[in-house]
Scaffold this motif. Sequence first.
Motif, short mmCIF file in Angstrom:
data_model
loop_
_atom_site.label_atom_id
_atom_site.label_comp_id
_atom_site.label_asym_id
_atom_site.label_seq_id
_atom_site.Cartn_x
_atom_site.Cartn_y
_atom_site.Cartn_z
N GLY A 158 -57.32 6.85 60.75
CA GLY A 158 -58.48 6.42 60.00
C GLY A 158 -59.30 5.32 60.64
N GLY A 159 -58.90 4.88 61.83
CA GLY A 159 -59.60 3.79 62.48
C GLY A 159 -61.06 4.07 62.76
N VAL A 160 -61.33 5.25 63.30
CA VAL A 160 -62.71 5.58 63.64
C VAL A 160 -63.60 5.63 62.41
CG1 VAL A 160 -62.14 8.05 63.58
CG2 VAL A 160 -64.19 7.29 64.78
N LEU A 161 -63.08 6.12 61.31
CA LEU A 161 -63.87 6.22 60.08
C LEU A 161 -64.08 4.85 59.45
CD1 LEU A 161 -62.07 9.37 58.66
CD2 LEU A 161 -64.34 9.29 59.71
N ASN A 162 -63.03 4.05 59.41
CA ASN A 162 -63.17 2.72 58.83
C ASN A 162 -64.03 1.82 59.71
OD1 ASN A 162 -62.37 0.56 56.85
ND2 ASN A 162 -61.54 -0.33 58.71
N ASN A 163 -63.90 1.96 61.02
CA ASN A 163 -64.77 1.18 61.92
C ASN A 163 -66.23 1.46 61.62
OD1 ASN A 163 -62.47 0.26 63.14
ND2 ASN A 163 -62.71 1.45 65.01
N THR A 164 -66.56 2.74 61.45
CA THR A 164 -67.94 3.13 61.14
C THR A 164 -68.39 2.54 59.81
OG1 THR A 164 -67.69 5.19 62.39
CG2 THR A 164 -69.48 5.09 60.78
N PHE A 165 -67.55 2.66 58.80
CA PHE A 165 -67.88 2.16 57.46
C PHE A 165 -68.14 0.66 57.48
CE2 PHE A 165 -65.99 0.29 53.50
CZ PHE A 165 -67.05 0.59 52.66
N MET A 166 -67.23 -0.09 58.08
CA MET A 166 -67.35 -1.55 58.05
C MET A 166 -68.54 -2.04 58.87
SD MET A 166 -63.37 -2.87 58.07
CE MET A 166 -63.86 -4.59 57.80
N THR A 167 -68.76 -1.44 60.04
CA THR A 167 -69.88 -1.91 60.87
C THR A 167 -71.23 -1.52 60.27
OG1 THR A 167 -69.66 0.08 62.27
CG2 THR A 167 -68.55 -1.94 63.01
N LEU A 168 -71.29 -0.41 59.53
CA LEU A 168 -72.54 -0.05 58.86
C LEU A 168 -72.92 -1.07 57.79
CD1 LEU A 168 -72.33 3.83 58.42
CD2 LEU A 168 -74.01 2.55 59.76
N ILE A 197 -62.03 8.54 53.38
CA ILE A 197 -61.40 8.23 54.66
C ILE A 197 -60.00 8.82 54.72
CG2 ILE A 197 -60.40 6.33 56.00
CD1 ILE A 197 -62.85 4.67 55.31
N GLY A 198 -59.27 8.75 53.61
CA GLY A 198 -57.94 9.34 53.56
C GLY A 198 -57.97 10.84 53.76
N ILE A 199 -58.93 11.52 53.13
CA ILE A 199 -59.04 12.98 53.24
C ILE A 199 -59.37 13.38 54.68
CG2 ILE A 199 -60.41 14.98 52.58
CD1 ILE A 199 -60.74 13.72 49.80
N LEU A 200 -60.42 12.79 55.25
CA LEU A 200 -60.85 13.17 56.59
C LEU A 200 -59.79 12.82 57.63
CD1 LEU A 200 -64.60 12.09 56.45
CD2 LEU A 200 -63.67 14.40 56.27
N SER A 201 -59.15 11.67 57.47
CA SER A 201 -58.11 11.27 58.42
C SER A 201 -56.91 12.19 58.35
CB SER A 201 -57.69 9.82 58.16
OG SER A 201 -58.78 8.95 58.30
N GLY A 202 -56.53 12.56 57.13
CA GLY A 202 -55.40 13.47 56.97
C GLY A 202 -55.66 14.83 57.56
N GLN A 209 -63.29 -7.22 63.60
CA GLN A 209 -62.66 -7.25 62.28
C GLN A 209 -62.39 -5.83 61.79
OE1 GLN A 209 -64.95 -8.12 58.65
NE2 GLN A 209 -63.44 -9.70 58.16
N ALA A 210 -63.34 -4.93 62.07
CA ALA A 210 -63.16 -3.55 61.66
C ALA A 210 -61.95 -2.93 62.35
CB ALA A 210 -64.41 -2.73 61.98
N VAL A 211 -61.80 -3.19 63.64
CA VAL A 211 -60.67 -2.66 64.41
C VAL A 211 -59.36 -3.19 63.85
CG1 VAL A 211 -59.51 -2.79 66.65
CG2 VAL A 211 -61.93 -2.21 66.53
N ALA A 212 -59.31 -4.49 63.59
CA ALA A 212 -58.08 -5.09 63.07
C ALA A 212 -57.72 -4.52 61.70
CB ALA A 212 -58.24 -6.60 63.00
N THR A 213 -58.71 -4.39 60.83
CA THR A 213 -58.47 -3.85 59.49
C THR A 213 -58.06 -2.39 59.55
OG1 THR A 213 -60.13 -5.39 58.64
CG2 THR A 213 -59.46 -3.60 57.19
N SER A 214 -58.61 -1.66 60.50
CA SER A 214 -58.29 -0.24 60.63
C SER A 214 -56.82 -0.01 60.93
CB SER A 214 -59.15 0.38 61.73
OG SER A 214 -60.51 0.44 61.33
N ALA A 215 -56.19 -0.94 61.60
CA ALA A 215 -54.76 -0.80 61.85
C ALA A 215 -54.00 -0.76 60.52
CB ALA A 215 -54.26 -1.94 62.72
#
Length: 273
Positions: A166-176, A155-160, A183-189
């Motif tokens: 990194g919100g879109v990537l973490n949202n995908t990871f957590m919801t999968l 997530i760090g590599i792709l976001s950078g 919760q995914a949105v809040a954590t992504s912040a």
Amino acid sequence: MHPVAELLPFAVALAAAGALAGLLAGMFGIGGGAILVPIFFHVFGLLGVPEEVRMQLALGTSLAIIVPTSVRSFMSHRKRGAVDTELLKGWVIAVPLGTLIAAYVAAKASSVELRVIFALIALALALRMIFNRATWQLGSDLPGNPARFLVGTGIGILSGLMGIGGGVLNNTFMTLYGRPIHQAVATSAGIGVLISIPGLVGYVWGGWGLDGLPPFSTGYINWIAVALLIPITLSLAPLGAQLAHAMSKRQLEIGFGVFLILVSLQFFATIVA
């Protein structure tokens, strides 16, 4: 030098982008980079910034703006008790490591290569959000280490490389893995904080001393754009957080997916033009 009359439309465009970025930061747990990077790329081009450094400058400047925006958005979500602090603690090393790797790659890659990466990732994630089904899950809970560490680094590599929080990537990871979208949105912040600070440092280092950068730039960070947009994005991030908690999961997914498709198509257009 550009006359003030010519620069005014660009300043207005940046201000509008900052307003939208602030709302997106709160609504989707992202730093707004998905809208800022394309705007920066075009505005820097109109101001005469060379092609060789323009995309890198857009990415680095976006990450610099994400620093305070992500912090403000994270604080707003944390007050609501929706953040997965355990996940954030486990990624304190993984996510910044990936972001620093991305800054190194960006310093070596061409502008076209970076735009292709940006557009492809945005399109893939958009399609996943729009056509998402509850059955699209890889598990009932997040995986443990070392898989979780590797995901954080990824997530760090792709976001950078996209100049995003990194919100879109973490949202995908957590919801999968069965976590609620809110919760995914809040954590992504919080993920945005882990990405933006090392990302700022990495892009300053990557562009240090290069020719062709506009005035008031430190490496791939342009401080004029940062100073103009930070107040706007900060003021609107809490409003975005309120909107997020007032929307349904499906509304968040479709809205974010459509937005990403538009951004992806716009970047593909710059590549083939």
